[in-house]
Structures are given as structure tokens and as C-alpha cells.
Design an enzyme around this catalytic site. Structure first.
Site, PDB file in Angstrom:
ATOM      1  N   GLY A  21     -21.016 -30.070  65.976  1.00 40.16           N
ATOM      2  CA  GLY A  21     -19.969 -29.123  65.561  1.00 40.16           C
ATOM      3  C   GLY A  21     -20.452 -27.701  65.351  1.00 40.16           C
ATOM      4  N   SER A  22     -21.536 -27.308  66.045  1.00 38.17           N
ATOM      5  CA  SER A  22     -21.985 -25.915  65.853  1.00 38.17           C
ATOM      6  C   SER A  22     -20.971 -24.942  66.454  1.00 38.17           C
ATOM      7  CB  SER A  22     -23.380 -25.697  66.448  1.00 38.17           C
ATOM      8  OG  SER A  22     -23.345 -25.685  67.852  1.00 38.17           O
ATOM      9  N   ASN A  23     -20.329 -25.312  67.549  1.00 34.69           N
ATOM     10  CA  ASN A  23     -19.269 -24.450  68.108  1.00 34.69           C
ATOM     11  C   ASN A  23     -18.066 -24.399  67.170  1.00 34.69           C
ATOM     12  OD1 ASN A  23     -19.764 -23.293  70.935  1.00 34.69           O
ATOM     13  ND2 ASN A  23     -20.581 -25.379  71.106  1.00 34.69           N
ATOM     14  N   ILE A  98     -12.467 -38.529  77.126  1.00 42.21           N
ATOM     15  CA  ILE A  98     -11.646 -37.886  78.155  1.00 42.21           C
ATOM     16  C   ILE A  98     -10.183 -38.034  77.761  1.00 42.21           C
ATOM     17  CG2 ILE A  98     -10.947 -38.030  80.592  1.00 42.21           C
ATOM     18  CD1 ILE A  98     -13.878 -38.792  81.184  1.00 42.21           C
ATOM     19  N   LEU A  99      -9.462 -36.922  77.799  1.00 46.68           N
ATOM     20  CA  LEU A  99      -8.048 -36.960  77.421  1.00 46.68           C
ATOM     21  C   LEU A  99      -7.220 -37.520  78.579  1.00 46.68           C
ATOM     22  CD1 LEU A  99      -7.764 -33.436  75.731  1.00 46.68           C
ATOM     23  CD2 LEU A  99      -8.165 -35.633  74.611  1.00 46.68           C
ATOM     24  N   HIS A 115     -18.315 -26.070  78.310  1.00 52.22           N
ATOM     25  CA  HIS A 115     -19.208 -26.975  79.041  1.00 52.22           C
ATOM     26  C   HIS A 115     -20.553 -26.285  79.279  1.00 52.22           C
ATOM     27  CE1 HIS A 115     -20.185 -30.316  81.660  1.00 52.22           C
ATOM     28  NE2 HIS A 115     -20.688 -29.430  82.505  1.00 52.22           N
ATOM     29  N   ASP A 151     -13.913 -31.557  83.843  1.00 51.53           N
ATOM     30  CA  ASP A 151     -14.611 -30.260  83.946  1.00 51.53           C
ATOM     31  C   ASP A 151     -14.210 -29.445  85.185  1.00 51.53           C
ATOM     32  OD1 ASP A 151     -16.018 -30.920  81.602  1.00 51.53           O
ATOM     33  OD2 ASP A 151     -17.577 -31.949  82.722  1.00 51.53           O
ATOM     34  N   GLU A 180     -23.228 -20.058  74.087  1.00 52.62           N
ATOM     35  CA  GLU A 180     -21.921 -20.700  73.886  1.00 52.62           C
ATOM     36  C   GLU A 180     -21.225 -20.104  72.668  1.00 52.62           C
ATOM     37  OE1 GLU A 180     -21.804 -24.998  73.865  1.00 52.62           O
ATOM     38  OE2 GLU A 180     -23.383 -25.133  75.349  1.00 52.62           O
TER      39      GLU A 180
HETATM   40  C1  GRF Z   1     -22.148 -28.029  73.659  1.00 51.08           C
HETATM   41  O1  GRF Z   1     -23.293 -27.873  74.436  1.00 51.08           O
HETATM   42  C2  GRF Z   1     -20.909 -27.971  74.497  1.00 51.08           C
HETATM   43  O2  GRF Z   1     -21.031 -27.130  75.602  1.00 51.08           O
HETATM   44  C3  GRF Z   1     -20.774 -29.392  74.964  1.00 51.08           C
HETATM   45  O3  GRF Z   1     -21.171 -30.169  73.857  1.00 51.08           O
HETATM   46  C4  GRF Z   1     -22.054 -29.411  73.036  1.00 51.08           C
HETATM   47  C5  GRF Z   1     -21.491 -29.388  71.664  1.00 51.08           C
HETATM   48  O4  GRF Z   1     -22.342 -28.784  70.742  1.00 51.08           O
HETATM   49  N1  GRF Z   1     -19.443 -29.671  75.442  1.00 51.08           N
HETATM   50  P1  GRF Z   1     -21.881 -28.583  69.231  1.00 51.08           P
HETATM   51  O5  GRF Z   1     -21.406 -29.937  68.726  1.00 51.08           O
HETATM   52  O6  GRF Z   1     -20.786 -27.571  69.210  1.00 51.08           O
HETATM   53  O7  GRF Z   1     -23.120 -28.123  68.525  1.00 51.08           O
END
Ligand code: GRF
Length: 195
Positions: A21-23, A98-99, A115, A151, A180
Site C-alpha cells: 500500500g505504498s501507492n 482481476i476484475l 503497472h 494491463d 510510481e
Molecule cells: C506496484 O509496483 C504497482 O505498480 C503494482 O503493484 C505494486 C504495488 O506496490 N501494481 P504498493 O503496494 O503500492 O507498495
């Protein structure tokens, strides 16, 4: 309800995760910025032990763990939650499921994903390993709309990252993840303008 004329209402966003969940955490920070046009109202995780759940707790974002033993029931429950929270846009961020076409059609043009490759290259898993094995000079990350094919939806933004001879999967993953965190908020901003 809109309180002041001329001030646009924020878009309600749900983030879907399966792991770190870093994003997600990064998108929370952007949502809290002064002029942000979105509010993260819901976190969906298919894993009860996802690290990212901690950020929802910390920032008081509603979170739901969805059991995926049966995809039909799982998505039925997801749709209920999306409706309850009046979600307009879904951001997939490391969501490892996958949705179905059904859900994608219901949120047509309103689901985006990040991605870790320069799509259309390296769809699916193990992107960094595959890019290194193929002696690619560059890899990177892509934010795209989600359609029925894995994707493969329309690309919103991409960022290139150079692969060095000394890069291991771990190093490359770290470098790309850093990008990202810059790319996803930018792409989201672009999407929100058109909503
Ligand atoms: C990221 O590399 C994203 O591109 C991929 O899964 C990873 C998730 O990373 N779809 P995080 O959980 O957000 O750290």
C-alpha cells in the site's frame, strides 16, 4: 452538497490493494493537499493482513476486507461498498485480483491502475525480472485505464527508468516504485479533469 458556488465538489475515490500500500499511502498525502480534487473515501483489500490497511486506520479511511473465495460474491460486496461510499473513481494500486467484465462495465472509464513496466511491454507479473532477463535498457511504470483485457487499457501516463548493469530486481523495483509515487498522482489529476 456543494456549499459555495464556484467550488467544485471533490471526487470520491476508492483504492484497491492487496499488499504494502505504498501507492495508497502516497495518494492519501496528495488527497490531503490544499487544492486536491479528490477524497479517498474507501479502501478495499482482498487480504486481511495487507500492510496498507494500517494507513487506512491511521488516516481514518473506511476499509473493507473482501473475501475472494467466490469472485461473484466478492464483487457483489464490492459494489455494495462502492455505492454506500458514493464512489466515482477506482484506483487499483497493487490489487492482485482481476476484475470481472461486469464490474468494469459498471465503472466504465472510471477504473485506473498502476503497472510496473512500460506497457504494452511486460503485462502481468514479474515485470522487473523479465525486463532484466531481456537486457532491456529501460523499464518504468504506466498508469492506464482498466478494460476487460489484462494491463491493456488506454495509457494515461508513463515514466521511463533506466536499467543499469548493476541493477538487481530489488534495486530496480525500488527505483520504479519511487517514480510510481510521482506518476500516479499526476495521472489521477489528469483523469479528474475529464470527469
Ligand atoms: C506496484 O509496483 C504497482 O505498480 C503494482 O503493484 C505494486 C504495488 O506496490 N501494481 P504498493 O503496494 O503500492 O507498495
Amino acid at each position: 452538497m456543494q456549499k459555495l458556488i464556484g467550488i467544485k465538489k471533490k471526487i470520491n475515490v476508492a483504492v484497491f490493494i492487496s499488499g504494502n500500500g505504498s501507492n495508497f499511502k502516497n495518494l492519501i498525502f496528495y488527497s490531503l493537499k490544499k487544492n486536491s480534487r479528490f477524497k479517498i473515501k474507501l479502501l478495499i483489500s482482498n487480504k486481511s493482513n495487507a500492510k496498507g490497511l494500517g494507513y487506512a486506520r491511521k488516516f481514518k479511511i473506511k476499509k473493507k476486507i473482501i473475501n475472494y473465495d467466490n469472485i461473484k460474491i466478492a464483487e457483489k460486496n464490492i459494489l455494495i461498498e462502492l455505492k454506500k461510499s458514493q464512489i466515482h473513481l477506482i484506483c487499483l494500486a497493487g490489487f492482485m485480483k482481476i476484475l470481472s467484465n461486469n464490474l468494469i462495465t459498471k465503472f466504465k472509464g472510471k477504473i485506473i491502475n498502476i503497472h510496473p513496466s512500460l506497457l504494452p511491454k511486460y503485462k502481468g507479473l514479474n515485470t522487473h525480472q523479465r525486463a532484466i532477463n531481456n537486457n532491456e535498457k529501460y523499464s518504468g511504470c504506466t498508469v492506464h485505464y482498466v478494460n476487460a483485457k489484462l494491463d491493456s487499457g488506454k495509457i494515461i501516463l508513463q515514466k521511463k527508468v533506466k536499467i543499469l548493469k548493476t541493477d538487481t530486481v530489488k534495486k530496480l523495483k525500488k527505483k520504479i516504485l519511487k517514480q510510481e509515487h510521482l506518476l500516479y498522482p499526476k495521472a489521477l489529476k489528469k483523469v479528474l479533469i475529464n470527469l
